[in-house]
Motif scaffolding. Structure first.
Motif, PDB file in Angstrom:
ATOM      1  N   LEU A  66       0.825  -1.206   0.000  1.00 16.12           N
ATOM      2  CA  LEU A  66       0.000   0.000   0.000  1.00 16.12           C
ATOM      3  C   LEU A  66       0.860   1.257   0.000  1.00 16.12           C
ATOM      4  N   LEU A  67       1.882   1.265   0.821  1.00 18.78           N
ATOM      5  CA  LEU A  67       2.787   2.422   0.847  1.00 18.78           C
ATOM      6  C   LEU A  67       3.492   2.599  -0.493  1.00 18.78           C
ATOM      7  N   LYS A  68       3.829   1.471  -1.117  1.00 15.64           N
ATOM      8  CA  LYS A  68       4.488   1.540  -2.423  1.00 15.64           C
ATOM      9  C   LYS A  68       3.536   2.144  -3.460  1.00 15.64           C
ATOM     10  N   TYR A  69       2.254   1.737  -3.439  1.00 18.24           N
ATOM     11  CA  TYR A  69       1.296   2.257  -4.407  1.00 18.24           C
ATOM     12  C   TYR A  69       0.923   3.706  -4.125  1.00 18.24           C
ATOM     13  N   LEU A  70       0.982   4.116  -2.873  1.00 18.97           N
ATOM     14  CA  LEU A  70       0.651   5.493  -2.524  1.00 18.97           C
ATOM     15  C   LEU A  70       1.788   6.462  -2.793  1.00 18.97           C
ATOM     16  N   ASP A  71       2.947   5.960  -3.043  1.00 18.46           N
ATOM     17  CA  ASP A  71       4.100   6.802  -3.323  1.00 18.46           C
ATOM     18  C   ASP A  71       3.866   7.560  -4.628  1.00 18.46           C
ATOM     19  N   PRO A  72       4.004   8.882  -4.636  1.00 18.38           N
ATOM     20  CA  PRO A  72       3.759   9.656  -5.855  1.00 18.38           C
ATOM     21  C   PRO A  72       4.693   9.290  -7.005  1.00 18.38           C
ATOM     22  N   ILE A  78       6.713   2.537 -12.808  1.00 18.41           N
ATOM     23  CA  ILE A  78       6.107   1.581 -13.733  1.00 18.41           C
ATOM     24  C   ILE A  78       5.802   2.305 -15.038  1.00 18.41           C
ATOM     25  N   SER A  79       6.721   2.341 -15.896  1.00 16.01           N
ATOM     26  CA  SER A  79       6.511   3.011 -17.178  1.00 16.01           C
ATOM     27  C   SER A  79       6.046   1.984 -18.196  1.00 16.01           C
ATOM     28  N   VAL A  80       5.137   2.423 -19.053  1.00 18.89           N
ATOM     29  CA  VAL A  80       4.618   1.558 -20.102  1.00 18.89           C
ATOM     30  C   VAL A  80       5.535   1.693 -21.314  1.00 18.89           C
ATOM     31  N   PRO A  81       5.963   0.569 -21.861  1.00 20.56           N
ATOM     32  CA  PRO A  81       6.840   0.636 -23.042  1.00 20.56           C
ATOM     33  C   PRO A  81       6.121   1.301 -24.224  1.00 20.56           C
ATOM     34  N   ASP A  82       6.914   1.881 -25.103  1.00 21.14           N
ATOM     35  CA  ASP A  82       6.357   2.572 -26.260  1.00 21.14           C
ATOM     36  C   ASP A  82       5.552   1.637 -27.149  1.00 21.14           C
ATOM     37  N   ALA A  83       5.975   0.401 -27.253  1.00 23.49           N
ATOM     38  CA  ALA A  83       5.246  -0.573 -28.079  1.00 23.49           C
ATOM     39  C   ALA A  83       3.834  -0.774 -27.543  1.00 23.49           C
TER      40      ALA A  83
END
Length: 182
Positions: A66-72, A78-83
Motif C-alpha cells: 500500500l505504501l508503495k502504491y501510494l508513493d507519488p 512503472i513506465s509503459v513501453p512505447d510498443a
C-alpha cells in the motif's frame, strides 16, 4: 573539549527544562521508567492482538504494498513501453477517428453557434419561462375541461338510456292497449 562543553551545556539546559516541567520533586527517572514500562506493555498487547487476528496479519503484510502504491513516484517507476502505447492507440483507432470527425463537424458548425440568434437566447429566457407557465396552466385547464366533458357524456348516456327505456315502456303500453281494444 568544545564538544564536551557543548554536551554539558545541553545537559544543563535539559536539566533546567526538566526542573521547570517536573519541579524540584526529582521523580523524573521513576516516572519515565513507569511510562516506558507502560508503553512496552501497550506495544506487547497490540502485537498480541494483531497476531491473533488473521485480517490484521494480512493487513500488516500488505502495508508495504500500500505504501508503495501510494508513493507519488510509483507511476514513474512503472513506465509503459512505447510498443504498448502504440498498441493502445491502434486498438482505439476507430474511436479516435470517429471523435476526430465529430470535432471537425463541430468546428464546421461553429459559425452557427456564434450567430446572433444563439447569442440572444438568454434574453428570451424570461419570455420562455412565462410561456412555459402559461402552457402548464393551459394543460391544467385542458385536463379540467376533459373531465367536465367526460361527466357530460356520462350524463348524456344515462339520459339517453333512461329515455329509450321510457319510450320502450310507453311503446309496450300502447301495444297492450291496442291489443285489448281489438
Amino acid at each position: 573539549m568544545e564538544s564536551g562543553t557543548g554536551i554539558e551545556s545541553l545537559q544543563l539546559r535539559l536539566d533546567d527544562l526538566e526542573t521547570k516541567l517536573y519541579g524540584d520533586r526529582g521523580v523524573r527517572a521513576s516516572k519515565s521508567a513507569k511510562c516506558a514500562d507502560a508503553l512496552v506493555k501497550v506495544q506487547a498487547s497490540l502485537g498480541n492482538t494483531a497476531n491473533k487476528r488473521e485480517r490484521v496479519k494480512i493487513l500488516h503484510k500488505k502495508i508495504e504494498d500500500l505504501l508503495k502504491y501510494l508513493d507519488p513516484q510509483f507511476i514513474d517507476k512503472i513506465s509503459v513501453p512505447d510498443a504498448m502505447k502504440v498498441e493502445f492507440i491502434l486498438a482505439e483507432e476507430e474511436f479516435i477517428l470517429s471523435q476526430a470527425s465529430l470535432l471537425e463537424q463541430l468546428s464546421g458548425l461553429r459559425p452557427l453557434l456564434d450567430s446572433s440568434h444563439i447569442k440572444v437566447v438568454p434574453e428570451h429566457a424570461s419570455k420562455l419561462q412565462s410561456l412555459s407557465q402559461i402552457h402548464v396552466q393551459q394543460q391544467d385547464q385542458c385536463k379540467d375541461l376533459t373531465e367536465d366533458v367526460e361527466v357530460l357524456f356520462e350524463d348524456y348516456n344515462k339520459m339517453m338510456f333512461l329515455l329509450s327505456k321510457q319510450f320502450s315502456q310507453w311503446d309496450e303500453m300502447l301495444r297492450l292497449l291496442e291489443a285489448s281494444s281489438k
